[in-house]
Design an enzyme around this catalytic site. Sequence first.
Site, PDB file in Angstrom:
ATOM      1  N   TYR A 143     -18.585 -38.002 -16.377  1.00 22.62           N
ATOM      2  CA  TYR A 143     -18.069 -36.643 -16.161  1.00 22.62           C
ATOM      3  C   TYR A 143     -16.550 -36.750 -16.054  1.00 22.62           C
ATOM      4  CZ  TYR A 143     -17.225 -32.167 -13.752  1.00 22.62           C
ATOM      5  OH  TYR A 143     -16.762 -30.922 -13.395  1.00 22.62           O
ATOM      6  N   ASP A 238     -10.734 -43.042 -16.945  1.00 22.41           N
ATOM      7  CA  ASP A 238     -10.833 -41.949 -15.979  1.00 22.41           C
ATOM      8  C   ASP A 238     -11.053 -42.595 -14.618  1.00 22.41           C
ATOM      9  OD1 ASP A 238     -11.711 -40.060 -14.191  1.00 22.41           O
ATOM     10  OD2 ASP A 238     -12.949 -38.961 -15.631  1.00 22.41           O
ATOM     11  N   LYS A 266      -8.816 -37.040  -6.635  1.00 20.44           N
ATOM     12  CA  LYS A 266      -9.472 -37.426  -5.383  1.00 20.44           C
ATOM     13  C   LYS A 266      -8.541 -38.171  -4.412  1.00 20.44           C
ATOM     14  CE  LYS A 266     -13.995 -37.162  -7.586  1.00 20.44           C
ATOM     15  NZ  LYS A 266     -14.474 -35.868  -7.162  1.00 20.44           N
TER      16      LYS A 266
HETATM   17  N1  HOZ Z   1     -16.415 -34.445  -9.454  1.00 13.34           N
HETATM   18  C1  HOZ Z   1     -17.214 -34.428  -8.300  1.00 13.34           C
HETATM   19  C2  HOZ Z   1     -18.624 -34.704  -8.530  1.00 13.34           C
HETATM   20  N2  HOZ Z   1     -18.899 -35.820  -9.235  1.00 13.34           N
HETATM   21  C3  HOZ Z   1     -17.184 -33.260  -7.421  1.00 13.34           C
HETATM   22  C4  HOZ Z   1     -16.454 -32.082  -7.819  1.00 13.34           C
HETATM   23  C5  HOZ Z   1     -17.326 -30.942  -8.035  1.00 13.34           C
HETATM   24  O1  HOZ Z   1     -17.880 -30.862  -9.133  1.00 13.34           O
HETATM   25  O2  HOZ Z   1     -17.424 -30.137  -7.103  1.00 13.34           O
END
Ligand code: HOZ
Length: 429
Positions: A143, A238, A266
Amino acid sequence: MNSISQQLFTRAQQSIPGGVNSPVRAFKSVGGTPVFIKKAKGAYLYDADGNRYIDYIASWGPMILGHAHEPVVQAICEKAVDSTSFGAPTELEIDMAELIISMAPNVDLIRMVSSGTEACMSALRLARGYTGRNKFIKFEGCYHGHADPFLVKAGSGLATLQIQTVPGVSAGVSNDTLTCAYNDLEAVQQLVAEHKDQIAAIIIEPVAGNMGCILPKAGFIEGLRAICDREGIVFIFDEVMTGFRLAPGGAQQTLGIAADLVTYGKVIGGGMPVGAFGGKKQIMERIAPLGNVYQAGTLSGNPIAMIAGYTTLKELKDNPSIYTDLAEKTAYLHEGLDRVLTTSGIPYTINRLGSMISVHFSDQPVTDFASAASANNALFNRFFHAMLKRGIYLPPSPFESWFLNQALTLSDLDATIEAARESLGEIGG
Ligand code: HOZ
């Protein structure tokens, strides 16, 4: 009598789609009502009903030092009195850029943005602008935020909600997104051969965290590096999850492999909305105003976000033992979970690296999205609720990594292992 969380969720759904501002928070796949958080300190979250939870989400990664970490809170408060945004350059942005460059390998220039999504979206545009090519390769179950080109066979919330194709993403956009299974180097070789001189970038989570935690097999990332070198493809790491979490230099340092471009999010913001992308000078120089690959942001380099991120990164840089501590704590949790899972007789696989860990209820190695998806995820959902009831806050999906934070104590870890033992007894096999 409904709990306060239940009342808030009912109210939230009247004004917010699904009652949440990001789908992964909604508990949709595990069922039940999301817990509404009132405050957090150290390793603990406190919900609106006054329940305390040991936190293994860490705000989906950022809170590596624990919640409301004193130096970060103090730095934010001191900065806020000088105004919260200028839309003009500040010295703090230079301090931040210099600090990142001193920690992250292969980053000559760095541009700050406000989220991991923005970072990945901008890095892809830059790779396309730099190479003059349109297609790129991503891996199934990875992702890279929610920009249109990445919403193909994506992990995290899309895997959790079983959304395979996203209405609103045009075929024109997704046709340029090529996908392969994670850890399948041969498939990448084949795809690259089929699309000779058309591929701008390969983007990867070098340690995946959006289908649970999945590690690259020996030789996989090295093989991708060699393909990119041979074919003039920009290799994008990433590191939104792994950056400043696995090591001061992230996965590049841990794996000993150089990327051409790296994206961050993050941890880099210390809990504030921050992302960044950076890399080799000759590529980064193509970004406006030096070049014509346009990218911008009103709140990019925002002073409050920068001071939270700077204070967090500086503490990580000055105290590298934090990484060994975190890895030891995670190994301790792993051993404890091994013990209680083995006793339960429930088939399982645990993947771990540094302070990232996840449990899949599968008797097979979990090395890609297909193996993560074929685990007993209905059982995970029951495990999640059994743990939550015992005050352990795990991600509400098997398609997410757990993140440990520095405020966790051995007694928190023991309590977690004991809760897991009880939970496994409750849910059976
Ligand atoms: N990217 C995060 C989950 N893998 C959290 C962000 C979200 O989608 O709220």
